[in-house]
Design a protein around this motif. Structure first.
Motif: not given
Length: 893
Positions: A570-571, A590-591, A597-599, A615-617
């Motif tokens: 994402l970076s 996006v979720e 997930f982890q923020e 961002v939620k990953i």
């Protein structure tokens, strides 16, 4: 990715090693100055630009660090003579003079041209045919002047003898062999041997071995103590205590180990270590060019008993009264901090006339600095007059000291990098809290325990400019959550006010667009391990992402921990965007409530501003493919742009056959492509209005863009990011580079609107039009959903469009008032200041780059010699290319 991970590991290992060093003379007692163990997590994320932006501070100018400036200088000096091949006749050679240097580039002038610089030329030391004076005679080569000046003198032999008499010749070892083209700092390699003066006795030396060379800052280890690092010393290579091997014997000084380590070995062991090191030094001598910049010591005028003020170098937090207790010779003396107790602790320092930290009496009083009374002093307020009467001593006269008011451009609140005095292996972020004369008070960031500000001289070789550690691949101790302790005022990306989209991304039936499931056999090891993710740069990049930047990304990332791999991807995606802030905003949305997930906080930099968003990953491998598809859908690009699927040649989505408009609707919005009748609102589908996110229509490539109100616009056709910033309401896909003319016609038909190109007179950009600021009025732009009459293009209008496009191309051309070959340094600086590279004009002034040198600059040269990042370097080279094109067009013939 692998390089980045290895760099992080190396940095963490370096810190681990520095923390293992105990309480030793070299590394010091870290009880008070020790850094937090957990700060290594933050160090990899530390960025000087962001830190300066967030703290509102400025970096100390690079020119203030004299020792660093010297370390960057070439081994070649202006005025040196050498033999170089003739340009028109490579089989012959002629003597040339070095005019100036730029890294490994030399500006040369053939002898015989005098002050005429028209024939000056640049050459690369590593590739050019350069030799020391006398090489032609030894190798039976022809020494012949260039054809242009062949008739200037009748007796060239007599001319050369006269010209070379008393001149300096370039050292042969810097023109040939393994040392060719190296700077003095680069000549000091690991295991090089140097003589180190004793800290208390100026007539005693011992040999040390170089363990590490960090940009000229040397980690030294005494010979005979190779098995321990407890007594390692850190000194800059310009320190006057360092001498070449043999110097001690030449001056008939003692060669003995320091008193602090003498008892660690017996006499025979020390003697054996000395003989071995002398033999090694004779086999591999350190080039004398290393010591060419060492300053000669001037004679002092101190006598025993004189009083002065001094910084205690062992505890550099206070200034105390001190006395001259011993004079060794006209160069060296011993200064001892005054202690009036019955059993004083004698803290003595070996000093010379220009030693740092020795000051005249009353210096603290005149500069408003607190003078710490001697230990055991009985009076309440210290007074120098009473103290001198009590001691019966005189003050050292002012002429004994160097200039005590020279600050070298340092001011309060500037930032720099400084050595931790308690742990010399550690370099920290530092802030200048006060500057008094030639002394500075520094506050070190990132320390676990609060520590007093320590005092350092402005010419100390233990301070470095911002970015020095990064440039030399050395671990910098970052601020210990210095900015995070208070809530930072940062530009948090918030989503624009928007109506609910016609089909929310979360509710898109993904079976409409089946994506091949990757074969993860053997790639996933554990639930939280992410498979390898591929960046398929051939796939459609959508309106947000720059296809050129996507192509520069690595082919794959991972495998590894899901959060780390996805955060890295994402970076990369954010950095590859036209407007990183817009992508960051989209990623916020996006979720999926079913995700594990982890923020994570992601950052984007654009136009000097830093944006952050949470961002939620996803955390588990079974959700990675779905997460990637959701992100791609949000960014309106091909679902396989980054995914666990490797796209070899043809994407399973056939994304290459879609036009940009159709693809955006199909994959981004999941709409049916139905062209409404001309004049009908585009948002009307299936008989009812579907609310849609309001965005402006994209511009036609023929429509004139807004222009910045600058004095001279050297970029007639603005860059994509510039135009977007000037018109924040514009649709983000305005800069999409994949649209063709046929796609444009589809777009115009779909939206039932047309944009009429405006005609404007061609403006040629010249240097003399610096005061003109005429710019055409902005074009009214049709908005999506607004009913406007449809226009059909006639042949005449098409011609107008083509002409307009040609005009815009012609605006890029530069018309020069004078020949760049005749430009002075001032002319070059003036030109650079009129471009978007104005902040770099100072570099041209410092490097004495005139018109001839300007035309010879290339991207590698600019990057290496000016130490610029790729972005600014490319922009600068673009301006230089424009000058070259104008030069060839106007003056080459």
């Amino acid at each position: 990715m692998e390089t980045r991970m290895s760099l992080i590991s190396a940095m963490q290992e370096t810190q681990h090693l520095s923390q293992e060093k105990g309480q030793s003379p070299a590394n010091g007692n870290r009880e008070q100055f020790d850094s937090d163990d957990g700060s290594s997590i933050e160090e990899t994320d530390f960025n000087w630009d962001e830190y300066l932006e967030e703290t509102g501070a400025s970096a100390a100018p690079h020119t203030s660090f004299r020792h660093v400036e010297i370390s960057l200088q070439s081994s070649f000096q202006p005025g040196m003579k050498l033999e170089v091949a003739n340009k028109n006749n490579p089989d012959t050679y002629w003597v040339a003079t070095i005019i100036t240097t730029c890294g490994q580039l030399l500006l040369l002038r053939y002898c015989g041209y005098g002050d005429d610089r028209r024939a000056d030329f640049w050459c690369d030391v590593m590739t050019a045919d350069l030799h020391p004076v006398g090489w032609c005679t030894q190798n039976n080569k022809v020494l012949m002047p260039p054809d242009a000046i062949k008739e200037k003198y009748t007796d060239w032999t007599a001319f050369l003898i006269h010209d070379l008499t008393g001149s300096r010749t370039a050292p042969a070892n810097l023109l040939e062999g393994p040392l060719r083209g190296k700077n003095p700092v680069d000549l000091i390699t690991v295991d090089s041997l140097i003589e180190l003066q004793d800290s208390q006795n100026p007539f005693q030396y011992w040999i040390v071995s170089v363990v590490e060379n960090v940009g000229g800052r040397l980690r030294l280890r005494y010979v005979g103590l190779e098995e321990t690092e407890s007594y390692d010393q850190w000194l800059f290579y310009l320190d006057c205590r360092l001498r070449p091997v043999g110097w001690c014997q030449e001056n008939k000084y003692r060669m003995d180990p320091p008193a602090e380590i003498y008892s660690l070995k017996n006499i025979s062991e020390w003697k054996c270590a000395l003989e071995k090191s002398l033999n090694d030094a004779a086999k591999f001598p350190l080039p004398m060019e290393v010591f060419k910049d060492h300053a000669d010591l001037r004679s002092h005028f101190f006598t025993v008993g004189m009083k002065l003020e001094a910084v205690d170098m062992r505890e550099p937090f206070n200034i105390c009264p001190a006395s001259v207790t011993k004079v060794f010779n006209n160069h060296y003396l011993q200064v001892t901090i005054d202690d009036l107790r019955p059993e004083p602790s004698k803290i003595s320092m070996l000093c010379h006339a220009d030693s740092l930290g020795i000051l005249p009496v009353q210096w603290c009083l005149k500069n408003g600095v607190n003078l710490t009374p001697p230990k055991g002093y009985s009076g309440q307020d210290f007074d120098w007059a009473d103290y001198q009467k009590q001691c019966g001593a005189e003050a050292a006269p002012h002429f004994c000291f160097r200039n005590t008011s020279f600050s070298r451009g340092f001011t309060k609140n500037m930032k720099l990098e400084a050595v931790n005095p308690r742990n010399p292996a550690e370099i920290c972020v530092a802030s200048i809290t006060s500057v008094k004369g030639r002394l500075m008070w520094l506050h070190l960031e990132g320390l676990q325990m609060p520590a007093p500000e320590y005092i350092v001289d402005v010419e100390s070789m233990d301070i470095f400019p911002v970015g020095w550690c990064e440039a030399n691949a050395y671990n910098l101790m970052p601020p210990h959550k210095a900015v995070l302790r208070k809530k930072r005022k940062i530009a948090v990306v918030q989503p624009e006010k928007q109506l609910p989209s016609a089909v929310p991304v979360e509710k898109i039936p993904h079976d409409l667009c089946p994506v091949p499931q990757p074969d993860t056999t053997g790639t996933v090891n554990g639930r939280y391990c992410c498979p390898q993710l591929f960046i398929n740069h051939r796939c459609f990049s959508g309106p947000y992402l720059n296809k050129g930047r996507i192509a520069e990304l690595p082919q794959s990332v991972g495998p590894g921990k899901c959060v780390l791999v996805l955060k890295e991807v994402l970076s990369m995606v954010i950095n590859a965007a036209y407007k990183p802030g817009s992508v960051l905003r989209e990623l916020q949305l996006v979720e999926d409530p079913q995700w594990n997930f982890q923020e994570e906080t992601l950052k984007a930099k654009y136009r000097g501003k830093t944006y952050r968003a949470t961002v939620k990953i996803v955390r588990t491998s079974d959700q990675v493919a779905d997460f990637c598809r959701r992100v791609c859908a949000k960014l309106e690009c091909c679902p396989n742009l980054f995914s666990p699927v490797l796209v070899a040649e043809v994407c399973p989505e056939n994304c290459s056959i879609h036009t940009k408009t159709k693809y955006t609707y199909y994959y981004g919005k999941r709409k049916k492509i139905i062209k409404p009748p001309i004049g009908e609102n585009n948002n009307m589908t299936s008989g009812h209005i579907k609310p849609a996110r309001r965005r402006k229509r994209r511009k036609s490539i023929f429509v004139q863009k807004k222009r910045r109100p600058s004095a001279v616009d050297f970029n007639a056709v603005g860059s994509a990011e510039e135009s977007e910033e000037e018109e924040p309401d514009a649709m983000e896909d305005e800069t999409g580079s994949e649209e063709t003319s046929s796609e444009l016609r589809d777009d115009q038909t779909d939206n039932s609107s047309a944009e009429v190109p405006s005609a404007r007179p061609r403006r040629s950009v010249t240097l003399r039009s610096s005061t003109e600021s005429d710019r055409p009025p902005p074009i009214e732009r049709a908005r999506r959903g607004r009913k406007t009459p449809s226009l059909s293009y006639t042949e005449g209008e098409k011609c107008t469009q083509v002409k307009e496009e040609i005009k815009q191309e012609e605006e890029e051309k530069l018309i020069l008032d004078s020949n760049p070959l005749e430009w002075t340094v001032t002319d070059v600086v003036r030109f650079i200041k009129l471009t978007d590279c104005a902040p770099l004009a100072k570099i041209f002034q410092e490097q004495d780059i005139d018109g001839q040198a300007l035309l010879l600059l290339t991207l590698p040269t600019v990057q290496e010699c000016m130490e610029l990042k790729l972005g600014p370097a490319i922009k600068l080279c673009h301006q230089i290319e424009r000058v070259k094109v104008a030069f060839y067009a106007q003056y080459a013939n």
